[in-house]
Design a protein around this motif. Structure first.
Motif, PDB file in Angstrom:
ATOM      1  N   GLY A 115      82.632  56.896   8.974  1.00  0.00           N
ATOM      2  CA  GLY A 115      82.434  57.397  10.248  1.00  0.00           C
ATOM      3  C   GLY A 115      81.681  56.535  11.095  1.00  0.00           C
ATOM      4  O   GLY A 115      81.573  56.631  12.158  1.00  0.00           O
ATOM      5  N   ARG A 116      80.742  55.614  10.242  1.00  0.00           N
ATOM      6  CA  ARG A 116      80.152  54.502  11.118  1.00  0.00           C
ATOM      7  C   ARG A 116      80.417  53.274  10.319  1.00  0.00           C
ATOM      8  O   ARG A 116      80.431  53.096   9.174  1.00  0.00           O
ATOM      9  CB  ARG A 116      78.562  54.754  10.804  1.00  0.00           C
ATOM     10  CG  ARG A 116      77.877  55.516  11.986  1.00  0.00           C
ATOM     11  CD  ARG A 116      77.929  57.087  11.558  1.00  0.00           C
ATOM     12  NE  ARG A 116      77.127  57.553  12.469  1.00  0.00           N
ATOM     13  CZ  ARG A 116      76.427  58.924  12.422  1.00  0.00           C
ATOM     14  NH1 ARG A 116      76.617  59.391  11.183  1.00  0.00           N
ATOM     15  NH2 ARG A 116      75.819  59.439  13.490  1.00  0.00           N
ATOM     16  N   VAL A 117      80.552  52.164  11.042  1.00  0.00           N
ATOM     17  CA  VAL A 117      80.966  51.031  10.602  1.00  0.00           C
ATOM     18  C   VAL A 117      79.630  49.954  11.051  1.00  0.00           C
ATOM     19  O   VAL A 117      79.576  49.903  12.274  1.00  0.00           O
ATOM     20  CB  VAL A 117      82.345  50.213  10.937  1.00  0.00           C
ATOM     21  CG1 VAL A 117      82.538  48.957  10.357  1.00  0.00           C
ATOM     22  CG2 VAL A 117      83.483  51.170  10.833  1.00  0.00           C
ATOM     23  N   VAL A 118      79.121  49.349   9.834  1.00  0.00           N
ATOM     24  CA  VAL A 118      77.953  48.369  10.176  1.00  0.00           C
ATOM     25  C   VAL A 118      78.638  47.032  10.450  1.00  0.00           C
ATOM     26  O   VAL A 118      79.434  46.504   9.329  1.00  0.00           O
ATOM     27  CB  VAL A 118      77.148  48.532   8.837  1.00  0.00           C
ATOM     28  CG1 VAL A 118      76.106  47.276   9.066  1.00  0.00           C
ATOM     29  CG2 VAL A 118      76.542  49.804   8.850  1.00  0.00           C
ATOM     30  N   LEU A 119      78.317  46.576  11.372  1.00  0.00           N
ATOM     31  CA  LEU A 119      78.835  45.144  11.685  1.00  0.00           C
ATOM     32  C   LEU A 119      77.683  43.889  11.423  1.00  0.00           C
ATOM     33  O   LEU A 119      76.464  44.215  10.990  1.00  0.00           O
ATOM     34  CB  LEU A 119      79.146  45.139  13.298  1.00  0.00           C
ATOM     35  CG  LEU A 119      80.186  46.078  13.605  1.00  0.00           C
ATOM     36  CD1 LEU A 119      80.438  45.523  15.460  1.00  0.00           C
ATOM     37  CD2 LEU A 119      81.401  45.963  12.936  1.00  0.00           C
ATOM     38  N   ASP A 120      78.291  42.853  10.984  1.00  0.00           N
ATOM     39  CA  ASP A 120      77.474  41.632  10.952  1.00  0.00           C
ATOM     40  C   ASP A 120      76.621  41.365  11.909  1.00  0.00           C
ATOM     41  O   ASP A 120      75.138  40.849  11.810  1.00  0.00           O
ATOM     42  CB  ASP A 120      78.044  40.317  10.314  1.00  0.00           C
ATOM     43  CG  ASP A 120      78.791  40.806   8.835  1.00  0.00           C
ATOM     44  OD1 ASP A 120      78.347  41.518   8.179  1.00  0.00           O
ATOM     45  OD2 ASP A 120      79.759  39.908   8.872  1.00  0.00           O
ATOM     46  N   GLU A 121      77.080  41.638  13.292  1.00  0.00           N
ATOM     47  CA  GLU A 121      76.275  41.057  14.288  1.00  0.00           C
ATOM     48  C   GLU A 121      74.902  42.047  14.575  1.00  0.00           C
ATOM     49  O   GLU A 121      74.910  43.281  14.204  1.00  0.00           O
ATOM     50  CB  GLU A 121      76.929  41.067  15.762  1.00  0.00           C
ATOM     51  CG  GLU A 121      77.563  42.590  15.882  1.00  0.00           C
ATOM     52  CD  GLU A 121      78.752  42.574  16.939  1.00  0.00           C
ATOM     53  OE1 GLU A 121      78.465  43.137  18.308  1.00  0.00           O
ATOM     54  OE2 GLU A 121      79.737  41.790  17.018  1.00  0.00           O
ATOM     55  N   VAL A 122      73.974  41.275  15.332  1.00  0.00           N
ATOM     56  CA  VAL A 122      72.851  42.239  15.466  1.00  0.00           C
ATOM     57  C   VAL A 122      72.965  42.628  16.905  1.00  0.00           C
ATOM     58  O   VAL A 122      73.276  42.378  17.749  1.00  0.00           O
ATOM     59  CB  VAL A 122      71.225  41.090  15.388  1.00  0.00           C
ATOM     60  CG1 VAL A 122      70.151  41.999  15.879  1.00  0.00           C
ATOM     61  CG2 VAL A 122      71.251  40.431  14.055  1.00  0.00           C
ATOM     62  N   LEU A 166      84.533  51.665   4.179  1.00  0.00           N
ATOM     63  CA  LEU A 166      84.549  51.750   2.672  1.00  0.00           C
ATOM     64  C   LEU A 166      84.468  50.323   2.099  1.00  0.00           C
ATOM     65  O   LEU A 166      83.596  50.145   1.171  1.00  0.00           O
ATOM     66  CB  LEU A 166      85.866  52.390   2.143  1.00  0.00           C
ATOM     67  CG  LEU A 166      86.023  53.929   2.373  1.00  0.00           C
ATOM     68  CD1 LEU A 166      87.350  54.301   1.892  1.00  0.00           C
ATOM     69  CD2 LEU A 166      84.930  54.696   1.598  1.00  0.00           C
ATOM     70  N   GLU A 167      85.173  49.154   2.534  1.00  0.00           N
ATOM     71  CA  GLU A 167      85.010  48.126   2.229  1.00  0.00           C
ATOM     72  C   GLU A 167      83.360  47.425   2.401  1.00  0.00           C
ATOM     73  O   GLU A 167      82.900  46.788   1.659  1.00  0.00           O
ATOM     74  CB  GLU A 167      85.876  47.161   3.049  1.00  0.00           C
ATOM     75  CG  GLU A 167      87.272  47.219   2.618  1.00  0.00           C
ATOM     76  CD  GLU A 167      88.136  46.493   3.476  1.00  0.00           C
ATOM     77  OE1 GLU A 167      87.547  45.860   4.603  1.00  0.00           O
ATOM     78  OE2 GLU A 167      89.452  46.519   3.522  1.00  0.00           O
ATOM     79  N   GLY A 168      82.797  47.866   3.338  1.00  0.00           N
ATOM     80  CA  GLY A 168      81.385  47.207   3.788  1.00  0.00           C
ATOM     81  C   GLY A 168      80.379  47.963   2.781  1.00  0.00           C
ATOM     82  O   GLY A 168      79.679  47.547   2.027  1.00  0.00           O
ATOM     83  N   SER A 169      80.708  49.419   2.402  1.00  0.00           N
ATOM     84  CA  SER A 169      79.818  50.285   1.463  1.00  0.00           C
ATOM     85  C   SER A 169      79.950  49.415   0.067  1.00  0.00           C
ATOM     86  O   SER A 169      79.058  49.550  -0.720  1.00  0.00           O
ATOM     87  CB  SER A 169      80.250  51.605   1.436  1.00  0.00           C
ATOM     88  OG  SER A 169      80.003  52.322   2.774  1.00  0.00           O
ATOM     89  N   LEU A 170      81.226  49.317  -0.481  1.00  0.00           N
ATOM     90  CA  LEU A 170      81.641  48.820  -1.586  1.00  0.00           C
ATOM     91  C   LEU A 170      80.721  47.306  -1.584  1.00  0.00           C
ATOM     92  O   LEU A 170      80.178  46.976  -2.805  1.00  0.00           O
ATOM     93  CB  LEU A 170      82.934  48.453  -2.002  1.00  0.00           C
ATOM     94  CG  LEU A 170      83.945  49.798  -2.130  1.00  0.00           C
ATOM     95  CD1 LEU A 170      85.210  49.555  -2.128  1.00  0.00           C
ATOM     96  CD2 LEU A 170      83.238  50.730  -3.503  1.00  0.00           C
TER      97      LEU A 170
END
Length: 336
Positions: A79-86, A121-125
Motif C-alpha cells: 500500500g506504500r512504495v518506498v522510493l530511492d529518491e529523497v 513486495l520487491e522492495g520489502s524482500l
C-alpha cells in the motif's frame, strides 16, 4: 491458509517502533531489542514499508540475516512504495505523518494497484533480505480519507492488491493475506465479498481495553461466522495502557487518561499488571489469534512475555465488567 496454522505462538513482535516511531531509536538499541525478542523465543515478526520509510524492515532484516528461514514467520504490508529518491518536501502521510519524522527521508508513494503491490513486495524482500514472506497485509486502505473517499481506495485494492495477493497465495508464494488497518469498516466490506477472500486481518487499536465496542458489534461476529482470524495490533493503545502518554498516535486526552486510571485502580487492587490486562483481554475473543506489541527496549520483551502468562484472578475481570470499563459483550479470559 488459516492463520492458526501459520502463527507459531500467541505473541509476536510489531516493529513499528523500530522505524523511529515518536523518536530516533539508536541502531544499537534497536538491534538489542530485536535480539532480546529472538533470544526469548519470539518467532513472529510484523513490519511495513511505512515504518520509517523502510527502516524497520532493514533493522529486522539484519536480525534475521543469519537465522534459518523456516524458523520464523514474517509479515509485512503493501500500500506504500518506498522510493530511492529523497523527499525534500513535506511528506503527506496523514495522521501517521509525524510518527516517523525521524525515519529515513525516502519518498513514499501511496498506492494499492497491482503494479504498486508487486513493487512494494520487491522492495520489502530486498530490505528484509529474505526470499519469501509468510503473510502480507493490505495496509491502511481506509486511512486518512474523508467521507466515502476511502471506498474508492478499497476498490483500487480489491481490483489490485487483493487479486495479486490471492494469486501469490494460490501459487504458494505466500501463505496468507488480509487487511492491516485501524478501522473496522473496510474489513467488514471485504468479508462480505464473495471473492477475493482474505485469510485473516490485522486490526490495530480497535480491540483493546480502551476501544473494542464497535468491533464487537459487527466485525468480530462476521469474522467468527466466516472462520477468519484476527491479529491484534497496538494492544497497549499506542502506549497509554503500558505507562506511556500516547493514544491513537497523539497525546492521550483527559478522558482516556481517566479511563486508564480507573482500570489501573482495579488492577492494582487485584495485583494485576496493566500489560497482562491489556494482552489477555485482546486475546480472549475466539477470533483473536495473536497480539503483536512493539518495543524499543530489550527489557520490554520480558515484560510482555511475563504479562502473557501472568495469572490474573477472575475477580479482576468481574471488577472491570461491574465498573462498565469493558463491554458486557466482550469475552473475558476464563469464560467470564
Amino acid at each position: 491458509m488459516s492463520l492458526d496454522r501459520i502463527l507459531p505462538d500467541r505473541i509476536g513482535f510489531g516493529t513499528a517502533p523500530l522505524g523511529n516511531m515518536f523518536r530516533a531509536v539508536p541502531d544499537e538499541e534497536a538491534s538489542a531489542t530485536l535480539k532480546a525478542a529472538w533470544d526469548q523465543g519470539i518467532r513472529f515478526y510484523d513490519s511495513a514499508p511505512l515504518y520509517g520509510a523502510g527502516l524497520a524492515e532493514i533493522r529486522l532484516g539484519e536480525l534475521l540475516s543469519d537465522k534459518p528461514r523456516d524458523r520464523f514467520v514474517l509479515a509485512t504490508k503493501v500500500g506504500r512504495v518506498v522510493l530511492d529518491e529523497v523527499d525534500t518536501g513535506s511528506r503527506a502521510l496523514g495522521e501517521k505523518g509525524g510518527l516517523f519524522s525521524a525515519g529515513r527521508p525516502n519518498t513514499i508513494v501511496h498506492e494499492w494497484t497491482a503494479d504498486a503491490t508487486e513493487r512494494s513486495l520487491e522492495g520489502s524482500l530486498e530490505r528484509l533480505g529474505v526470499d519469501r514472506l509468510d503473510i502480507v497485509w493490505v495496509h491502511d486502505v481506509a486511512q486518512d480519507f474523508h467521507g466515502d473517499e476511502w471506498l474508492g481506495k478499497l476498490e483500487e485494492a480489491r481490483t489490485g492488491a487483493f487479486r495479486v495477493l490471492t494469486r501469490l497465495r494460490d501459487e504458494g508464494v505466500i501463505k496468507a493475506w488480509g487487511l492491516g488497518v485501524n478501522r473496522t469498516e473496510p474489513i467488514e466490506l471485504t468479508l462480505a465479498l464473495d471473492e477475493p477472500r482474505p485469510d485473516g486481518f490485522l486490526l490495530a487499536g480497535r480491540y483493546t481495553l480502551l476501544d473494542h465496542r464497535h468491533a464487537l458489534e459487527r466485525l468480530l461476529p462476521m469474522a467468527e461466522e466466516r472462520g477468519v482470524s484476527m491479529v491484534v495490533g497496538g494492544p497497549y493503545s499506542s502506549g497509554v495502557l503500558a505507562g506511556g502518554t500516547h493514544f491513537e498516535y497523539a497525546d492521550a486526552p483527559p478522558e482516556i487518561i481517566e479511563r486508564v486510571r480507573r482500570i489501573r485502580e482495579i488492577a492494582d487492587h487485584n495485583g494485576v499488571s496493566m500489560k497482562a490486562a491489556a494482552l489477555q483481554f485482546s486475546l480472549a475473543h475466539p477470533v483473536s489469534e495473536a497480539v503483536i506489541p512493539g518495543a524499543t527496549k530489550p527489557s520490554r520483551i520480558a515484560e510482555d512475555l511475563a504479562a502473557l502468562h501472568e495469572q490474573v484472578p477472575a475477580r479482576f475481570w468481574r471488577g472491570l465488567r461491574e465498573a462498565r470499563l469493558v463491554s458486557p459483550e466482550a469475552p473475558l479470559p476464563g469464560g467470564i
